[in-house]
Design an enzyme around this catalytic site. Structure first.
Site, PDB file in Angstrom:
ATOM      1  N   SER A 104      15.251 -34.562  18.681  1.00  0.00           N
ATOM      2  CA  SER A 104      14.146 -34.224  17.791  1.00  0.00           C
ATOM      3  C   SER A 104      14.587 -34.092  16.335  1.00  0.00           C
ATOM      4  O   SER A 104      15.072 -35.044  15.738  1.00  0.00           O
ATOM      5  CB  SER A 104      13.464 -32.945  18.298  1.00  0.00           C
ATOM      6  N   ASP A 243       9.479 -35.979  11.931  1.00  0.00           N
ATOM      7  CA  ASP A 243      10.848 -35.612  12.289  1.00  0.00           C
ATOM      8  C   ASP A 243      11.496 -36.792  13.009  1.00  0.00           C
ATOM      9  O   ASP A 243      10.900 -37.857  13.145  1.00  0.00           O
ATOM     10  CB  ASP A 243      10.873 -34.336  13.135  1.00  0.00           C
ATOM     11  N   ASP A 245      12.150 -37.716  16.026  1.00  0.00           N
ATOM     12  CA  ASP A 245      11.571 -38.393  17.187  1.00  0.00           C
ATOM     13  C   ASP A 245      10.057 -38.557  17.086  1.00  0.00           C
ATOM     14  O   ASP A 245       9.427 -39.049  18.019  1.00  0.00           O
ATOM     15  CB  ASP A 245      11.950 -37.673  18.486  1.00  0.00           C
ATOM     16  N   ASP A 247       7.439 -36.443  16.900  1.00  0.00           N
ATOM     17  CA  ASP A 247       6.416 -35.583  17.502  1.00  0.00           C
ATOM     18  C   ASP A 247       5.956 -34.472  16.568  1.00  0.00           C
ATOM     19  O   ASP A 247       5.046 -33.716  16.897  1.00  0.00           O
ATOM     20  CB  ASP A 247       6.870 -35.014  18.852  1.00  0.00           C
TER      21      ASP A 247
END
EC number: 5.4.2.10
Length: 449
Positions: A104, A243, A245, A247
């Site tokens: 993440s 961010d 990733d 999400d």
């Protein structure tokens, strides 16, 4: 349920090469997942594997693939894609599970594994427990004729872009809008610029040149100042930061003022209420600013708090029949459009709301007055954080702090579950009151430690 051995609240995560974040463990993890999925089946299960742009993703992708194939599962390799895209693709491609290799918003030297069910949702506790149990069993390779196969999927990007477009009205356009996109050198680097340009926006892009080591490095939603500066520099109407990733999403208005998840939740809740789209209760977390709670109350919009973590926000929404929730960090859930937190879809919902209400991002937030909030981490010399929080003198200090800010803010303690730390948070409509209350409460925790 017994304590988890490997899984945290959002999969498995840590420093690459240390503990379980190693190639041999991920090989066994893939094999364990494959064995769980093949139980009681005659047909080979299908598992999708996606990843973000960090360099260790290549190693873990190969390890997962080998473990799954050895257990008799077929694999489709998606490559670098946002985490929510894997959730969507798992469902639409009728896969039995989806796996994302990502840490993440963490730096490149961390990595992790997240799982999605066939419905594109995070795994339930029972399935995670079954995988953990299988991890403690020997690695198993099926007979040669039952081995799985692995292929690389070529049309994933197009499928996901069309899914994102379908989350807004068919006639929705961004013509005339100039925006800055910060893709954190992460999984949205190739998709987000393409999507927003297809919708008609003039797009200035930063953080879209991943090299495996620069993900989240001074860019993205954890470094919003870069986005704000670029918005001011090029005279954009707004900026959007994801961010690593994809999400999470944060924004900046036309003056470069940072716009966090609480702000975006307010924009969506107010607009959805006016359009009749809002259902159930809006869900935030313990960290959601008191000012948002008050602003929603003024609009007669019910609001509740869940534990920190989008997993718990999702659970509260499902239990309460709601569709809108999120965290200050930018994890937003629009469950009538996506099964999990999706930065791109959430950004589109905000842009659609602004267009429908004929407002700039800055104007849409004029009715929201957030209060000063601060958190202090008190590190303990000894003793468990939970025991310190439950100590009589600490509880007395907490009650006094809550009385001091009652009707004007909140005071609460959060013991860390992973380190000897108590997080002390106070917020109040007066900065002086907030700081004085915080000093007193954190002092009581230090004295007890």
């Amino acid at each position: 349920m017994s304590a988890r051995k490997y899984f945290g609240t959002d999969g498995i995560r840590g420093r690459v090469g240390q503990g379980v974040i190693s190639a041999d463990f991920v090989l066994r993890l893939g094999n364990a997942l494959g064995r769980v999925l093949t139980q009681g089946r005659s047909k080979r299960p299908l598992v999708l594997i996606g990843k973000d742009t960090r360099i260790s993703g290549y190693m873990f992708e190969a390890a997962l693939e080998a473990g799954l194939v050895a257990a008799g599962a077929d694999v489709q390799l998606i490559g670098p894609m946002p985490t929510p895209a894997i959730a969507f693709l798992t469902s639409t491609l009728r896969a039995d599970a989806g796996v994302v290799i990502s840490a993440s918003h963490n730096p490149h030297y961390d990595n992790g594994i997240k799982f999605f069910s066939a419905e594109g949702e995070k795994l339930d506790d029972a399935t995670e427990a079954a995988i953990e149990a299988a991890l403690d069993e020997p690695f198993h390779t099926v007979e040669s004729e039952r081995l799985g196969k692995a292929i690389r999927t070529r049309d994933a990007i197009g499928r996901y872009i069309e899914f994102c477009k379908a989350s807004v009205a068919r006639g929705f356009t961004l013509h005339g809008l100039k925006m800055v996109l910060d893709c954190a050198h992460g999984a949205t680097y190739h998709i987000a610029p393409m999507l927003f340009r297809e919708l008609g926006a003039e797009v200035v892009v930063i953080g879209a040149a991943p090299d495996g080591l620069n993900i989240n490095a001074g860019v993205g939603s954890t470094h919003i100042d870069n986005l704000a500066a670029k918005v001011r520099e090029c005279g954009a109407h707004l900026g959007i930061a994801f961010d690593g990733d994809g999400d999470r999403v944060l924004m900046a208005d036309d003056q470069g003022n940072p716009v966090d998840g609480d702000d975006l939740l307010y924009v969506l809740a107010r607009s959805w209420q006016a359009s009749g789209r809002l259902t159930g209760t809006v869900v935030g977390t313990l960290m959601t600013n008191y000012g948002l709670e008050q602003a929603l109350a003024a609009l007669h919009i019910p609001f509740q708090r869940a534990k920190v973590g989008d997993r718990y926000v999702h659970q509260a929404l499902v239990e309460g029949g709601g569709t809108l929730g999120g965290e200050t960090s930018g994890h937003l859930l629009c469950l009538d459009r996506a099964s999990t937190g999706d930065g791109i879809v959430s950004a589109l919902q905000v842009l659609e709301a602004l267009g429908r209400d004929r407002q700039s991002l800055r104007d849409a937030l004029t009715s929201l007055s957030k209060v000063p909030q601060k958190t202090v981490n008190v590190r303990l010399d000894g003793g468990a954080a939970k025991a310190i929080v439950e100590a009589a003198n600490v509880q007395q200090a907490l009650q006094q702090a809550q009385a001091a800010v009652r009707g004007r803010g909140r005071a609460f303690l959060r013991p860390s579950g992973t380190e000897p730390v108590v997080r002390v948070t106070v917020e109040a409509d007066d900065a002086g009151l907030m700081q004085d209350t915080l000093d007193r409460l954190s002092g009581a925790v230090r004295d007890a430690a």
